[in-house]
Motif scaffolding. Structure first.
Motif, short mmCIF file in Angstrom:
data_model
loop_
_atom_site.label_atom_id
_atom_site.label_comp_id
_atom_site.label_asym_id
_atom_site.label_seq_id
_atom_site.Cartn_x
_atom_site.Cartn_y
_atom_site.Cartn_z
N ASN A 255 -15.62 1.43 -4.03
CA ASN A 255 -15.89 -0.01 -4.11
C ASN A 255 -15.49 -0.59 -5.46
N THR A 256 -15.71 0.18 -6.52
CA THR A 256 -15.38 -0.29 -7.86
C THR A 256 -13.86 -0.37 -8.05
N ASN B 245 -22.51 -1.57 -8.30
CA ASN B 245 -22.05 -1.27 -6.94
C ASN B 245 -22.94 -0.23 -6.26
N GLY C 126 -24.51 -2.67 -3.87
CA GLY C 126 -23.45 -2.58 -2.87
C GLY C 126 -23.85 -1.62 -1.76
#
Length: 281
Positions: free
Chosen positions: A231-232, A136, A140
């Motif tokens: 995000n994770t 991420n 990401g």
């Protein structure tokens, strides 16, 4: 012509940053989104690099190679105190699990759970999470965005106002920057399939939290890790909890996140700088 543009950018670096960030990202997202929407998700990350690319360009333009070296030192600055790592890596998960638990208790929502990506067994959770976090960071939004938002725009705005006000402005701009994903249905998954109102409230709150971490550590790495943890936890592992499209968990999560923001401002003031006696550093 180019010389006059460069001089204007040197004179007005903050507006230049925002203009470049929108110009680069939207010139990628909008044409693909409207002309070939099925490919929009493929260009999310290339466009997401706009804030960081803009920050490197403006730093080089104004301060040259030495400015780039100083900037990079803040990107990789990692000696900030162990407790800040606990904050950036686990606070979002704590809030999310608290929200899910309260949602299950009050509204009969889904029980607290972690949704691992396909192919990863439950007993592989402790191995999978660090790998997902690293993916991420690099693939990401965190590294692509926060070098610019927190590492460049925030310090520039803090020259004119307190950190809390600066983080609110960045938060609002950050939300507006994501609007193409709400205009184009194929892009909704890039923003978690969350309605704009709740995405906006949550994103602005995160902007304050990221700023709080940055101003107390002077490390760009810290908000990058914070964003990656968001995000994770909420994205990849699905701890936001939206079964059958229910938003109750999202609403509770947003409420608790703003409560944390309020406590930070109450105890640290609008500059968001922790008191030395209670510092986490």
């Amino acid at each position: 012509m180019l010389g006059s543009i460069a001089e204007w950018m040197k004179k007005y670096p903050t507006p230049s940053f925002f203009l470049l960030t929108f110009l680069v990202a939207w010139c990628i997202w909008l044409p693909v989104g409207f002309l070939a929407p099925e490919y929009l998700l493929l260009v999310v990350i290339p466009g997401a690099w706009a804030p960081s690319l803009a920050s490197f360009f403006l730093t080089w333009l104004i301060d040259g190679r030495e400015g780039i070296r100083r900037f990079l030192r803040r990107v990789v600055h990692w000696r900030v105190g162990f407790r800040w790592y606990l904050v950036v890596l686990f606070s979002i998960a704590f809030i999310a699990f608290l929200a899910q638990g309260l949602n299950a208790w009050l509204f009969g929502g889904a029980r607290i759970s972690i949704n691992l990506p396909d192919g990863i067994p439950e007993n592989g959770l402790l191995i999978a999470i660090p790998i997902i976090l690293i993916v991420n960071i690099f693939l990401g939004g965190p590294l692509a965005e926060d070098i610019g938002w927190r590492g460049y725009a925030l310090p520039k705005l803090r020259q004119r106002m307190d950190a809390f006000s600066a983080s609110l402005i960045i938060g609002v701009v950050w939300v507006i920057w994501h609007l193409p994903f709400f205009w184009i249905p194929e892009g909704r998954s890039a923003v978690g399939n969350i309605p704009l109102l709740w995405f906006g409230l949550m994103t602005i709150a995160w902007s304050v939290l990221f700023a709080w971490v940055y101003v107390n550590t002077e490390s760009i790495l810290m908000p990058v890790l914070f964003h990656a943890a968001v995000n994770t936890t909420l994205g990849t592992l699905g701890v936001f909890g939206q079964p059958n499209g229910s938003l109750s968990s999202v609403m509770i999560n947003t409420f608790f996140t703003w409560v944390v923001v309020g406590l930070i401002v109450a105890f640290n003031g609008k500059d968001l700088i922790a008191n030395k006696k209670s510092s986490l550093g």
